[in-house]
Enzyme design. Structure first.
Site, PDB file in Angstrom:
ATOM      1  N   ARG A  19      93.858  70.472 113.820  1.00 14.82           N
ATOM      2  CA  ARG A  19      93.332  69.331 114.558  1.00 14.82           C
ATOM      3  C   ARG A  19      94.344  68.638 115.484  1.00 14.82           C
ATOM      4  O   ARG A  19      93.960  67.784 116.276  1.00 14.82           O
ATOM      5  CB  ARG A  19      92.724  68.315 113.591  1.00 14.82           C
ATOM      6  CG  ARG A  19      91.423  68.771 112.967  1.00 14.82           C
ATOM      7  CD  ARG A  19      90.870  67.739 112.001  1.00 14.82           C
ATOM      8  NE  ARG A  19      91.489  67.857 110.676  1.00 14.82           N
ATOM      9  CZ  ARG A  19      91.349  66.924 109.725  1.00 14.82           C
ATOM     10  NH1 ARG A  19      90.672  65.814 109.980  1.00 14.82           N
ATOM     11  NH2 ARG A  19      91.904  67.095 108.533  1.00 14.82           N
ATOM     12  N   TRP A  70      92.299  79.432 117.903  1.00 12.78           N
ATOM     13  CA  TRP A  70      92.980  80.700 117.658  1.00 12.78           C
ATOM     14  C   TRP A  70      93.119  80.846 116.141  1.00 12.78           C
ATOM     15  O   TRP A  70      92.820  79.920 115.381  1.00 12.78           O
ATOM     16  CB  TRP A  70      94.345  80.764 118.353  1.00 12.78           C
ATOM     17  CG  TRP A  70      95.214  79.570 118.171  1.00 12.78           C
ATOM     18  CD1 TRP A  70      96.033  79.298 117.102  1.00 12.78           C
ATOM     19  CD2 TRP A  70      95.338  78.467 119.082  1.00 12.78           C
ATOM     20  NE1 TRP A  70      96.640  78.093 117.284  1.00 12.78           N
ATOM     21  CE2 TRP A  70      96.263  77.566 118.487  1.00 12.78           C
ATOM     22  CE3 TRP A  70      94.779  78.160 120.325  1.00 12.78           C
ATOM     23  CZ2 TRP A  70      96.623  76.373 119.101  1.00 12.78           C
ATOM     24  CZ3 TRP A  70      95.127  76.967 120.941  1.00 12.78           C
ATOM     25  CH2 TRP A  70      96.038  76.095 120.340  1.00 12.78           C
ATOM     26  N   CYS A 103      89.769  71.379 108.687  1.00 17.87           N
ATOM     27  CA  CYS A 103      90.512  72.028 109.757  1.00 17.87           C
ATOM     28  C   CYS A 103      91.976  71.625 109.795  1.00 17.87           C
ATOM     29  O   CYS A 103      92.318  70.439 109.917  1.00 17.87           O
ATOM     30  CB  CYS A 103      89.892  71.714 111.117  1.00 17.87           C
ATOM     31  SG  CYS A 103      90.737  72.584 112.469  1.00 17.87           S
ATOM     32  N   GLU A 145      94.328  83.904 107.733  1.00 24.07           N
ATOM     33  CA  GLU A 145      92.865  84.127 107.729  1.00 24.07           C
ATOM     34  C   GLU A 145      92.561  85.626 107.784  1.00 24.07           C
ATOM     35  O   GLU A 145      91.665  86.127 107.108  1.00 24.07           O
ATOM     36  CB  GLU A 145      92.208  83.454 108.924  1.00 24.07           C
ATOM     37  CG  GLU A 145      92.338  81.941 108.966  1.00 24.07           C
ATOM     38  CD  GLU A 145      91.643  81.373 110.171  1.00 24.07           C
ATOM     39  OE1 GLU A 145      90.393  81.274 110.133  1.00 24.07           O
ATOM     40  OE2 GLU A 145      92.328  81.038 111.155  1.00 24.07           O
TER      41      GLU A 145
END
Ligand code: HEM
Ligand SMILES: N=C(Nc1cccc(CNC[C@@H]2CCCN2)c1)c1cccs1
Length: 348
Positions: free
Chosen positions: A61, A223, A58, A228
């Site tokens: 973070r 979000w 991720c 992506e």
């Protein structure tokens, strides 16, 4: 053995929250007397934030402390779980000002969806309509009686299973679904492509092990990072495969790679995503800002005396990876529990 792992978790909880060491023994005695491990909401909240902080893949973070936790461990029927999921969707969406949120359910509950909101994929004889990544789950929903409209952007139903009862299928009313129609800041024809995407990514098929206990239904959202949607979901040839169509509309020479037509189309698609979400007031982060935020997260962790771990390949954005500072150095991919991980789909 369970109590040993519970002890390790409680030790970390006690240390990081500056509680008296006696807290660990007290809680272990309570669990032993009750014959069951039942974490408080405070212990759960800390564990779920910690699991985010430990998730090596991720990039988002930096905001791990601002996770909102809904404790839904007491819910028992599919209907009330459905209502809790709608409440999660509404709270997280917040009219576009997205709030990072997680709901934790009793381990007997399973959500069959990959994400709470995702588009269906219909496989016909010679084409796939909608999201190819959803073909298998769409077929599952149809077997369970769901009738899709057969369009490119049909939101799939929620499929909720309690214990080993039959799964229950629930449609999500449109009033709970915020979407962004994609347009480009200067290319007027872009809107005619009829592209849109949903506002909030809410992963609902991962699990987290806390002190030896597996929580298999912990839907969480943040979000989107623009790439992506623009560099994967709408760009991949096995997803919506939009690059050739966009390049054509741009008048590019798509007959040979050397014109870099794919790269030109990719940049304009990603500019359209960021521009549209921003203009609609829906939270989104561009990949350059996301990398800068990750560098801040690393600094914050080092100042807290903690080692930062990360999965180099996943943390690099799928667009212009070498513009990211982390590209130029190795990363420690050690896994620290708790962290969110994959699990066997309940229907495979
Ligand atoms: C707040 C904004 C957030 C942003 C911008 C963000 C961004 C991302 C991105 C871009 C990925 C890679 C996804 C992919 O390539 O498919 C990712 C992975 C991941 N994120 Fe975050 N994230 C955010 C919040 C969260 C939250 C709230 C959690 C959990 C509480 C979380 C847990 C994870 C996990 C577990 C993965 C790895 C998923 C996998 O292994 O497939 N993230 N994140
Ligand atoms: N921005 C997000 N993206 C994200 C995070 C975790 C997992 C995913 C989905 N990853 C699976 C896809 C499909 C294969 C590679 N990527 C997306 C968030 C989703 C939930 C919280 S943040």
């Amino acid at each position: 053995m369970l109590l040993e792992q519970v002890r390790i978790f409680l030790e970390q909880y006690t240390a990081e929250n500056k509680l008296a060491q006696s807290y660990v023994e007290e809680r272990l005695q309570q669990f032993t007397a009750a014959g069951a491990v039942d974490y408080t909401i405070e212990e759960m909240d800390y564990a779920l934030k910690l699991a985010w902080r430990n998730s090596n893949k991720c990039i988002g973070r930096l905001f791990w402390k601002s996770l909102h936790t809904f404790d839904r461990r007491h819910l028992k029927t599919a209907q009330e779980i459905y209502e809790a999921l709608l409440a999660h969707i509404d709270y997280a969406t917040n009219g576009g000002k997205i709030r990072s949120t997680i709901s934790v359910f009793d381990p007997s509950v399973r959500i069959w969806n990959h994400q709470l909101i995702r588009y269906a994929g219909y496989k016909t004889a010679n084409e796939i309509i909608g999201d190819p990544a959803s073909v298998e789950f769409t077929q599952k929903c149809q077997e369970l009686g769901w009738q899709g409209a057969g369009g490119r952007f049909d939101v799939l139903p929620l499929v909720i299973q309690v214990g080993d009862a039959a799964p229950v299928v629930f449609d999500i009313p449109k009033t709970h679904i915020l979407e962004v129609e994609l347009r480009h800041p200067t290319l007027e024809w872009f809107r005619e492509l009829g592209l849109k995407w949903y506002a909030v990514p809410m992963i609902s098929d991962m699990k987290v092990e806390i002190g030896g206990l597996d929580f298999v239904s912990v839907p969480f959202n943040g979000w989107y990072m623009g790439t992506e949607i623009g560099a994967r979901n709408l760009a991949d040839s096995e997803r919506y495969n939009m690059l050739p169509i966009i390049a054509e509309k741009m008048g590019l020479d798509t007959s040979k790679n050397m014109t870099l037509w794919q790269d030109y189309a990719l940049v304009e698609l990603n500019r359209a995503v960021l521009y549209s979400y921003k203009e609609d007031g829906v939270s989104i982060v561009d990949h350059h800002t996301a990398v800068e935020q990750f560098l801040l997260f690393e600094k914050q962790e080092q100042q807290a005396g903690r080692e930062v771990t990360g999965n180099w390949a996943w943390l690099l954005p799928p667009m212009s990876p070498a513009t990211a500072a982390i590209y130029h150095r190795p990363m420690d991919n050690t896994k620290h529990k708790p962290f969110y991980r994959y699990q066997q789909a309940p229907y495979q």
